[in-house]
Design a protein around this motif. Structure first.
Motif, PDB file in Angstrom:
ATOM      1  N   PRO A 145       0.865  -1.105  -0.034  1.00 46.18           N
ATOM      2  CA  PRO A 145      -0.041  -0.011  -0.021  1.00 46.18           C
ATOM      3  C   PRO A 145       0.712   1.153   0.060  1.00 46.18           C
ATOM      4  CG  PRO A 145      -0.808  -1.517   1.540  1.00 46.18           C
ATOM      5  CD  PRO A 145       0.552  -2.090   1.346  1.00 46.18           C
ATOM      6  N   LEU A 146       0.574   2.266  -0.682  1.00 46.07           N
ATOM      7  CA  LEU A 146       1.188   3.706  -0.673  1.00 46.07           C
ATOM      8  C   LEU A 146       0.493   4.421   0.304  1.00 46.07           C
ATOM      9  CD1 LEU A 146       1.345   4.166  -4.680  1.00 46.07           C
ATOM     10  CD2 LEU A 146       3.358   3.719  -3.058  1.00 46.07           C
ATOM     11  N   THR A 147       0.594   3.995   1.606  1.00 42.77           N
ATOM     12  CA  THR A 147       0.153   4.680   2.739  1.00 42.77           C
ATOM     13  C   THR A 147       1.227   4.589   3.894  1.00 42.77           C
ATOM     14  OG1 THR A 147      -0.769   2.599   3.573  1.00 42.77           O
ATOM     15  CG2 THR A 147      -2.266   4.070   2.520  1.00 42.77           C
ATOM     16  N   PRO A 148       1.085   5.539   4.688  1.00 43.83           N
ATOM     17  CA  PRO A 148       2.334   5.479   5.753  1.00 43.83           C
ATOM     18  C   PRO A 148       2.546   4.266   6.522  1.00 43.83           C
ATOM     19  CG  PRO A 148       1.216   7.625   5.599  1.00 43.83           C
ATOM     20  CD  PRO A 148       0.264   6.778   5.028  1.00 43.83           C
ATOM     21  N   HIS A 149       1.818   3.790   7.179  1.00 44.30           N
ATOM     22  CA  HIS A 149       1.775   2.633   7.970  1.00 44.30           C
ATOM     23  C   HIS A 149       1.568   1.303   7.092  1.00 44.30           C
ATOM     24  CE1 HIS A 149       2.353   4.940  11.702  1.00 44.30           C
ATOM     25  NE2 HIS A 149       1.603   5.721  11.080  1.00 44.30           N
ATOM     26  N   LEU A 150       2.118   1.063   5.962  1.00 47.26           N
ATOM     27  CA  LEU A 150       1.846  -0.230   5.191  1.00 47.26           C
ATOM     28  C   LEU A 150       1.882  -1.422   5.494  1.00 47.26           C
ATOM     29  CD1 LEU A 150       4.581  -1.023   2.485  1.00 47.26           C
ATOM     30  CD2 LEU A 150       4.806   1.199   4.165  1.00 47.26           C
TER      31      LEU A 150
END
Lengths: 158, 159
Positions: free
Chosen positions: B19-24
Motif C-alpha cells: 500500500p502507498l500509505t504511511p503505515h503500510l
C-alpha cells in the motif's frame, strides 16, 4: 516529464525498501523531502504506469511452481489462442514474439502437479502442442535495472 | 528455508504491491490478523533467504521507453553453462538470465537472457556484447523481440 524526486525514487529505490514502521518517512528523510511528497510522487508514478508496483519481487520457483512455455500458432488463430491463454489466472506474462514459436507465456501454479494440469488443459483446449521450458538455473543477480537518466529521455507515455 | 503458511499469505497479500500509505506493514498485518512487527520480521527473513529477491519500486521498462525487449537465446556448451550464465547474468543490461532445457531438434538453446533497449540499435549492441562474452562457447543464437504484450502481471505465486 519526471521530477528529480521521481527519478531518484525510480532509480535508487528498486531495492532496499525499508522494513520499518514508516518506510516512506525513512525514504523522505534520506531524500530531504516530506513523507507526503514521497507518497504523492509514487502515486503519480504508479498511476502513469511507469512503476508497476512498489513491493517484493519474489524469486521464481521458491514458492509454487513456474515455467516458461512456447507455442507455434498460425497467424489466423493467434488472437483467439492468445486470448484463451491469457484468460487462465495461472498465466502471468504472455507475449507475442517474432519467431516460428510466436507465443510465449509464463505459467505459475501452486505446485508442479497443478502446473502440469493447466498445461494439459491449454493443449486440449487449443489443440496445439506446448514446449515447456522450466528454469534449471537462475543466473540473474537482479539488483534492479539502471535506467540511465543521463541519456536522452524518451517519454514512455507516448 | 521452509516457507510457513503465514509467509505464503504475506506474499499473496503483497506481491501485487505494498500500500502507498504511511503505515503500510500495519495495513498488511491487519488484513492477516497478525502484528506489523511479525510481517516485517517474516519479510526480512524471506529477503535474507532469497525467497524475496528485493523489495522496492518495480519500474515498467516498456512504459519508460525501453520498447525493444529482446529475449536472447543461446546454444551454450553444457560444460561451461554455469560459468557463462554467471557472467551474462552480471551484465548491467541483462534483467533476467536463466538456464532452460533444450528441446532437440526444434530448440537447441539452453541459455536465456533478457535485454532491454530504447532502440533496435541499442538492443543489437547488447546482443553483440553477450556474443563477445560467450565467444566460441556459443554454437548459435537467436533474438526474439516481442511484437505485442498480451498479458503482464507481477504475480509470482498462484492459488
Amino acid at each position: 516529464m519526471l521530477s528529480e524526486l521521481q527519478k531518484r525514487l525510480l532509480n535508487d529505490y528498486q531495492r532496499d525498501f525499508p522494513l520499518s514502521s514508516q518506510p516512506y518517512r525513512d525514504i523522505a528523510g534520506e531524500l530531504g523531502v516530506s513523507e507526503a511528497e514521497v507518497l504523492a510522487a509514487l502515486q503519480e508514478l504508479t498511476g502513469q504506469g511507469l512503476v508497476s508496483r512498489v513491493g517484493p519481487v519474489i524469486a521464481p520457483n521458491r514458492v509454487g511452481s513456474s515455467a516458461l512455455v512456447a507455442m507455434q500458432v498460425s497467424p489466423e488463430r493467434l488472437q483467439e489462442v492468445a486470448e484463451l491463454i491469457s484468460s487462465f489466472p495461472e498465466v502471468n506474462h504472455n507475449y507475442e514474439r517474432e519467431h516460428h514459436y510466436n507465443l510465449w507465456f509464463v505459467l505459475i501454479a501452486s505446485d508442479h502437479r497443478h502446473l502440469q494440469a493447466v498445461l494439459a488443459d491449454i493443449e486440449k483446449q487449443t489443440g496445439l502442442k506446448a514446449m515447456l521450458l522450466p528454469m534449471l538455473a537462475d543466473y540473474g543477480i537482479d539488483l534492479g535495472f539502471d535506467l540511465d537518466f543521463d541519456l536522452e529521455w524518451h517519454d514512455g507515455s507516448a | 528455508m521452509q516457507i510457513t503458511a503465514l509467509d505464503r499469505k504475506i506474499i499473496e497479500a503483497t506481491q501485487a504491491g505494498l500500500p502507498l500509505t504511511p503505515h503500510l506493514y500495519r495495513s498488511v498485518a491487519e488484513q492477516l490478523g497478525v502484528s506489523a512487527e511479525l510481517v516485517i520480521q517474516r519479510m526480512a527473513a524471506m529477503l535474507e533467504a532469497g525467497v524475496i529477491r528485493r523489495i522496492g519500486a518495480v519500474p515498467n521498462h516498456y512504459r519508460l521507453g525501453y520498447r525493444c525487449n529482446g529475449m536472447t537465446v543461446w546454444d551454450v556448451d553444457d560444460g561451461r553453462i554455469d560459468e557463462m550464465g554467471e557472467r551474462i547474468g552480471q551484465l548491467p543490461f541483462v534483467s533476467h538470465c536463466y538456464q532452460r532445457p533444450r528441446h532437440l531438434p526444434d530448440w537447441p538453446y539452453n541459455l536465456f537472457a533478457m535485454v532491454h533497449g530504447r532502440s533496435e540499435a541499442e538492443a543489437a549492441a547488447q546482443v553483440q556484447r553477450i556474443a563477445e562474452v560467450l565467444g566460441a562457447c556459443s554454437r548459435g543464437h537467436e533474438v526474439l523481440y516481442s511484437s505485442r504484450i498480451l498479458k503482464k502481471t507481477g504475480l509470482r505465486i498462484g492459488g
